[in-house]
Motif scaffolding. Sequence first.
Motif, short mmCIF file in Angstrom:
data_model
loop_
_atom_site.label_atom_id
_atom_site.label_comp_id
_atom_site.label_asym_id
_atom_site.label_seq_id
_atom_site.Cartn_x
_atom_site.Cartn_y
_atom_site.Cartn_z
N UNK A 92 0.82 -1.22 0.00
CA UNK A 92 0.00 0.00 0.00
C UNK A 92 0.85 1.26 0.00
N UNK A 93 1.95 1.23 0.70
CA UNK A 93 2.85 2.38 0.74
C UNK A 93 3.38 2.68 -0.67
N UNK A 94 3.77 1.62 -1.39
CA UNK A 94 4.24 1.79 -2.77
C UNK A 94 3.14 2.32 -3.66
N UNK A 95 1.93 1.76 -3.52
CA UNK A 95 0.80 2.21 -4.36
C UNK A 95 0.45 3.66 -4.09
N UNK A 96 0.48 4.06 -2.81
CA UNK A 96 0.10 5.44 -2.46
C UNK A 96 1.08 6.46 -3.03
N UNK A 97 2.33 6.03 -3.26
CA UNK A 97 3.35 6.95 -3.79
C UNK A 97 3.48 6.87 -5.30
N UNK A 98 2.69 5.98 -5.91
CA UNK A 98 2.71 5.81 -7.35
C UNK A 98 2.15 7.07 -8.02
N UNK A 99 2.89 7.65 -8.98
CA UNK A 99 2.43 8.89 -9.63
C UNK A 99 1.05 8.76 -10.29
N UNK A 100 0.67 7.54 -10.69
CA UNK A 100 -0.62 7.34 -11.36
C UNK A 100 -1.80 7.28 -10.40
N UNK A 101 -1.53 7.26 -9.09
CA UNK A 101 -2.62 7.17 -8.11
C UNK A 101 -3.32 8.52 -7.96
N UNK A 102 -4.64 8.50 -8.03
CA UNK A 102 -5.42 9.75 -7.90
C UNK A 102 -5.30 10.26 -6.47
N UNK A 103 -5.34 11.61 -6.29
CA UNK A 103 -5.18 12.20 -4.96
C UNK A 103 -6.15 11.65 -3.92
N UNK A 104 -7.41 11.48 -4.32
CA UNK A 104 -8.41 10.97 -3.35
C UNK A 104 -8.08 9.54 -2.92
N UNK A 105 -7.62 8.74 -3.89
CA UNK A 105 -7.26 7.35 -3.61
C UNK A 105 -6.00 7.30 -2.74
N UNK A 106 -5.04 8.16 -3.02
CA UNK A 106 -3.81 8.22 -2.23
C UNK A 106 -4.13 8.60 -0.78
N UNK A 107 -5.09 9.51 -0.63
CA UNK A 107 -5.51 9.94 0.71
C UNK A 107 -6.18 8.78 1.46
N UNK A 108 -7.03 8.04 0.74
CA UNK A 108 -7.70 6.87 1.35
C UNK A 108 -6.64 5.84 1.78
N UNK A 109 -5.60 5.68 0.95
CA UNK A 109 -4.53 4.74 1.30
C UNK A 109 -3.76 5.18 2.52
N UNK A 110 -3.51 6.48 2.62
CA UNK A 110 -2.80 6.99 3.80
C UNK A 110 -3.61 6.75 5.07
N UNK A 111 -4.93 7.02 4.99
CA UNK A 111 -5.81 6.76 6.14
C UNK A 111 -5.80 5.27 6.48
N UNK A 112 -5.86 4.45 5.43
CA UNK A 112 -5.87 3.01 5.62
C UNK A 112 -4.55 2.53 6.23
N UNK A 113 -3.45 3.11 5.79
CA UNK A 113 -2.14 2.74 6.33
C UNK A 113 -2.06 3.02 7.83
N UNK A 114 -2.69 4.12 8.26
CA UNK A 114 -2.72 4.43 9.70
C UNK A 114 -3.53 3.38 10.46
N UNK A 115 -4.68 3.02 9.88
CA UNK A 115 -5.51 1.97 10.50
C UNK A 115 -4.75 0.64 10.56
N UNK A 116 -4.05 0.35 9.47
CA UNK A 116 -3.29 -0.90 9.38
C UNK A 116 -2.13 -0.89 10.36
N UNK A 117 -1.53 0.26 10.56
CA UNK A 117 -0.43 0.40 11.52
C UNK A 117 -0.93 0.10 12.94
#
Length: 199
Positions: A92-117
Motif C-alpha cells: 500500500x505504501x508503494x501504491x500510495x506513492x505511485x504517480x498514477x494514483x489519484x489524490x483521493x485514492x492516495x488519501x484513502x490509502x494513507x488513512x488506511x495505512x494508519x488503520x493498518x499500523x
Amino acid sequence: MEGSISKQFLIRLFLSLLAINSCINSSSATRPIASKTSTEFIKTSCSSTTYPTLCFASLASRATLIQTSPKLLAHAALNVTLSTAKSTSVVMLHLSKNPGTKPREAEAMQDCLEELSDSVDELRRSIAEMGQIKSSNFQLTMSDIQTWVSAALTDETTCSDGFNVKTKNGKVVRERILNIAHLTSNALALINSYASLHA
C-alpha cells in the motif's frame, strides 16, 4: 596390536553409525503420522471459524510446529495475520506513492495505512501476551488478547470501507485488506476456542 585396535575402533564406529541411522529412520517414520494428526487437528479447529478454507490454507504449512496444541494454533494464526498485514502495508505504501494514483485514492490509502499500523501494533501486543500466558493470569491475559484482536479487526474493516472498488488500485487494496480481516477473524475464533478450554 595396533591393527586390532583400529579394527575394533572401526567396528564400534560402524555400530554407532548404524544405531544413529536406525534412530533417524525410526523418527522420520513417525513424523508423517504426527504431521497427519496435526493436519487433521488444524482442519477440525478451522471448521469452527468463519473462513475455514482460508484458515486451513494459511496454517497447514505450520502443522509440525502446531502439533495438536490449541495455544500454538492460535499463536500461529496471529503470526500469519501479522505477517500478512505487514506485507500489505508495504504494498500500500508503494501504491500510495505511485504517480498514477489519484489524490483521493492516495488519501484513502494513507488513512488506511494508519488503520493498518494500529492493527499491526494490536496484533504484535497480542502475540507478545500469548507468550506470557500462565494459569495464574490466564483469564486477564486472554481478555486483553481478545480485546486487541477485536480492535485490529475493527481497524481493518474501517480501512477496507474507504476504497472505491471500481478503480484498479481500490479493488486490489480492498481485496488485500479483506484477506487480512478474514485472517484476523479466524485468529479471533481460534483464540476464543482456546479461551473456552479454560473457562
